[in-house]
Motif scaffolding. Sequence first.
Motif, PDB file in Angstrom:
ATOM      1  N   PRO A 226      -2.870   0.277  -9.241  1.00 49.08           N
ATOM      2  CA  PRO A 226      -4.193   0.434  -8.639  1.00 49.08           C
ATOM      3  C   PRO A 226      -5.058  -0.787  -8.939  1.00 49.08           C
ATOM      4  N   GLY A 227      -5.545  -1.432  -7.900  1.00 50.82           N
ATOM      5  CA  GLY A 227      -6.376  -2.611  -8.106  1.00 50.82           C
ATOM      6  C   GLY A 227      -6.590  -3.377  -6.822  1.00 50.82           C
ATOM      7  N   PHE A 228      -7.451  -4.390  -6.875  1.00 45.08           N
ATOM      8  CA  PHE A 228      -7.675  -5.244  -5.715  1.00 45.08           C
ATOM      9  C   PHE A 228      -8.005  -6.647  -6.211  1.00 45.08           C
ATOM     10  N   GLY A 229      -8.091  -7.581  -5.277  1.00 45.72           N
ATOM     11  CA  GLY A 229      -8.370  -8.965  -5.642  1.00 45.72           C
ATOM     12  C   GLY A 229      -7.098  -9.705  -6.031  1.00 45.72           C
ATOM     13  N   GLN A 230      -7.236 -10.699  -6.899  1.00 47.40           N
ATOM     14  CA  GLN A 230      -6.093 -11.523  -7.291  1.00 47.40           C
ATOM     15  C   GLN A 230      -5.187 -10.829  -8.303  1.00 47.40           C
ATOM     16  N   GLY A 231      -5.735  -9.854  -9.045  1.00 44.10           N
ATOM     17  CA  GLY A 231      -4.950  -9.184 -10.080  1.00 44.10           C
ATOM     18  C   GLY A 231      -3.616  -8.643  -9.600  1.00 44.10           C
ATOM     19  N   PRO A 232      -3.585  -7.853  -8.505  1.00 48.62           N
ATOM     20  CA  PRO A 232      -2.304  -7.327  -8.031  1.00 48.62           C
ATOM     21  C   PRO A 232      -1.301  -8.408  -7.635  1.00 48.62           C
ATOM     22  N   ALA A 233      -1.775  -9.549  -7.137  1.00 48.38           N
ATOM     23  CA  ALA A 233      -0.856 -10.646  -6.801  1.00 48.38           C
ATOM     24  C   ALA A 233      -0.233 -11.225  -8.066  1.00 48.38           C
ATOM     25  N   ILE A 234      -1.045 -11.334  -9.122  1.00 51.98           N
ATOM     26  CA  ILE A 234      -0.524 -11.829 -10.397  1.00 51.98           C
ATOM     27  C   ILE A 234       0.474 -10.830 -10.977  1.00 51.98           C
ATOM     28  N   VAL A 235       0.123  -9.549 -10.914  1.00 53.26           N
ATOM     29  CA  VAL A 235       1.051  -8.505 -11.372  1.00 53.26           C
ATOM     30  C   VAL A 235       2.385  -8.627 -10.639  1.00 53.26           C
ATOM     31  N   THR A 236       2.318  -8.819  -9.349  1.00 44.56           N
ATOM     32  CA  THR A 236       3.545  -8.894  -8.538  1.00 44.56           C
ATOM     33  C   THR A 236       4.394 -10.099  -8.925  1.00 44.56           C
ATOM     34  N   ARG A 237       3.755 -11.241  -9.113  1.00 48.41           N
ATOM     35  CA  ARG A 237       4.517 -12.447  -9.506  1.00 48.41           C
ATOM     36  C   ARG A 237       5.125 -12.268 -10.894  1.00 48.41           C
ATOM     37  N   ASN A 238       4.332 -11.790 -11.866  1.00 44.74           N
ATOM     38  CA  ASN A 238       4.848 -11.567 -13.219  1.00 44.74           C
ATOM     39  C   ASN A 238       5.958 -10.531 -13.241  1.00 44.74           C
ATOM     40  N   PHE A 239       5.825  -9.512 -12.419  1.00 44.87           N
ATOM     41  CA  PHE A 239       6.820  -8.448 -12.286  1.00 44.87           C
ATOM     42  C   PHE A 239       8.180  -9.042 -11.943  1.00 44.87           C
ATOM     43  N   LEU A 248       7.974  -1.376  -6.717  1.00 43.79           N
ATOM     44  CA  LEU A 248       6.586  -1.679  -7.059  1.00 43.79           C
ATOM     45  C   LEU A 248       5.681  -1.266  -5.900  1.00 43.79           C
ATOM     46  N   TYR A 249       4.658  -0.473  -6.230  1.00 37.40           N
ATOM     47  CA  TYR A 249       3.689  -0.030  -5.224  1.00 37.40           C
ATOM     48  C   TYR A 249       2.321  -0.633  -5.525  1.00 37.40           C
ATOM     49  N   GLN A 250       1.682  -1.159  -4.505  1.00 41.24           N
ATOM     50  CA  GLN A 250       0.305  -1.605  -4.594  1.00 41.24           C
ATOM     51  C   GLN A 250      -0.593  -0.612  -3.858  1.00 41.24           C
ATOM     52  N   SER A 251      -1.894  -0.813  -3.960  1.00 42.87           N
ATOM     53  CA  SER A 251      -2.848   0.063  -3.287  1.00 42.87           C
ATOM     54  C   SER A 251      -3.283  -0.530  -1.955  1.00 42.87           C
ATOM     55  N   HIS A 252      -4.053   0.247  -1.176  1.00 42.00           N
ATOM     56  CA  HIS A 252      -4.617  -0.261   0.067  1.00 42.00           C
ATOM     57  C   HIS A 252      -5.687  -1.313  -0.195  1.00 42.00           C
ATOM     58  N   GLY A 253      -6.019  -1.527  -1.468  1.00 43.61           N
ATOM     59  CA  GLY A 253      -6.971  -2.574  -1.834  1.00 43.61           C
ATOM     60  C   GLY A 253      -6.433  -3.979  -1.663  1.00 43.61           C
ATOM     61  N   GLY A 264       3.379 -14.564  -2.741  1.00 47.16           N
ATOM     62  CA  GLY A 264       4.530 -15.368  -2.331  1.00 47.16           C
ATOM     63  C   GLY A 264       5.795 -14.534  -2.186  1.00 47.16           C
ATOM     64  N   PRO A 265       6.953 -15.143  -2.435  1.00 48.33           N
ATOM     65  CA  PRO A 265       8.233 -14.423  -2.280  1.00 48.33           C
ATOM     66  C   PRO A 265       8.334 -13.183  -3.156  1.00 48.33           C
ATOM     67  N   ALA A 266       7.543 -13.127  -4.238  1.00 49.15           N
ATOM     68  CA  ALA A 266       7.584 -11.963  -5.132  1.00 49.15           C
ATOM     69  C   ALA A 266       7.128 -10.694  -4.437  1.00 49.15           C
ATOM     70  N   ALA A 267       6.391 -10.828  -3.330  1.00 46.10           N
ATOM     71  CA  ALA A 267       5.889  -9.658  -2.613  1.00 46.10           C
ATOM     72  C   ALA A 267       6.984  -8.923  -1.851  1.00 46.10           C
ATOM     73  N   GLU A 268       8.137  -9.555  -1.690  1.00 50.54           N
ATOM     74  CA  GLU A 268       9.231  -8.937  -0.941  1.00 50.54           C
ATOM     75  C   GLU A 268       9.591  -7.581  -1.533  1.00 50.54           C
ATOM     76  N   GLY A 269       9.565  -6.544  -0.688  1.00 53.32           N
ATOM     77  CA  GLY A 269       9.934  -5.218  -1.128  1.00 53.32           C
ATOM     78  C   GLY A 269       8.792  -4.368  -1.653  1.00 53.32           C
ATOM     79  N   VAL A 270       7.622  -4.966  -1.846  1.00 49.63           N
ATOM     80  CA  VAL A 270       6.465  -4.194  -2.313  1.00 49.63           C
ATOM     81  C   VAL A 270       6.045  -3.202  -1.226  1.00 49.63           C
ATOM     82  N   ARG A 271       5.707  -1.995  -1.634  1.00 48.55           N
ATOM     83  CA  ARG A 271       5.208  -0.988  -0.700  1.00 48.55           C
ATOM     84  C   ARG A 271       3.749  -0.654  -1.005  1.00 48.55           C
ATOM     85  N   LEU A 272       3.025  -0.227   0.020  1.00 52.02           N
ATOM     86  CA  LEU A 272       1.635   0.178  -0.148  1.00 52.02           C
ATOM     87  C   LEU A 272       1.195   1.041   1.019  1.00 52.02           C
ATOM     88  N   PRO A 273       0.209   1.905   0.794  1.00 54.29           N
ATOM     89  CA  PRO A 273      -0.369   2.666   1.899  1.00 54.29           C
ATOM     90  C   PRO A 273      -1.409   1.803   2.606  1.00 54.29           C
TER      91      PRO A 273
END
Length: 385
Positions: A226-239, A248-253, A264-273
Amino acid sequence: MGALQRYAVAAVVGLIALSAVENRAFAQIKIGSVLSVTGPASFLGDPEKRTLEIYVDEINAKGGVNGQKLQLVVYDDAGSADNARTFATRLVEEDKVVAMVGGSTTGTTMAMMQIFEEAKIPFISLAGAIQIIEPVRKWVFKTPHTDKMACEKIFADLKKRGLKTIALISGTDAFGKSMRGQCVAVAPKAGITVAIEENYGPRDSDMTPQLTNIRNKAGVQAVVNPGFGQGPAIVTRNFRQLGITLPLYQSHGVASKQFIELAGPAAEGVRLPAAALLIADKLPSGDKQKPVVENYSRTYQTKTGQAVSTFGGHAYDGFMILVEAMQRAKSADSSQIRDEIERTKGYVGTGGIVNMSATDHMGLDLSAFKILEIKGGDWTLVPDT
């Protein structure tokens, strides 16, 4: 009085009457907006501002609303709740707006709500947290899906995949805190167990320690952020850097192309509503939303040269709901506009089909959400079955 004098007087009277008619015809109705156009939430506020400007111009080019042109008064709060509160007061006391469409974030919205409530001016928020509309406040409405709905949609998709034990890593911003609370609250009813929780601040640039704790927690089957802004992108890359292979699921934020670009490429496969807007070209021909989302997408991309985001779509829906309410009310009176907003039924927007009531100031149900998966740097629709 001589004939010449009578003619002159008649001419003056005629000009005054004509001027009065023209002033009525072109009188401007002031619509207020406070948005996070710059700052950390600019990915929300910038497309919202552009959208409002595009459609105010379009409505005015067609003659306005009930014969009156609209004037959009926009202030940039730069993501600051204090700024938002100051600008909300200015809209009420100095600008004398009849309605407000704005509030890019949960934090700025919460800071402004009481001002518009006390002024008895309808406020249509563009932010996500459920606290904006629960409990119901007479003058406050919103267009985006709630964070509670996001949790419910994600959990339903997890269960379809046979996954029941999750980790939460949440932002400490107002939206992240709210969605985290909603997910924890609805998890037991959904049959989901939260095995471990971590969080991060809005200025954090590395979430590796928190994600390492999650990776080392036995039994975790998926991660929800749960989050928005740059944080979820950083989480995704670190993940991905840590080699974590869990879903890995992100929010609609984060429902904009900017998230994909940042992750970037780390977002591949991420799901979100997300709303149907992001997959306008992939909707079936009979879908009621298809013409709306296609038209908005085409207009926005043509006017701005940018890809659409759900956030601009929230502004479109808020503005159009307001315009239709004013048309039904045949008035620029704030009280009458508020009543007609609350009577909105069957409005087909970018976020779904809206049916408001005295007890529901959003008017969307869970069917308005789609589960999307990022593949090849783009959005794809995950089938409901």
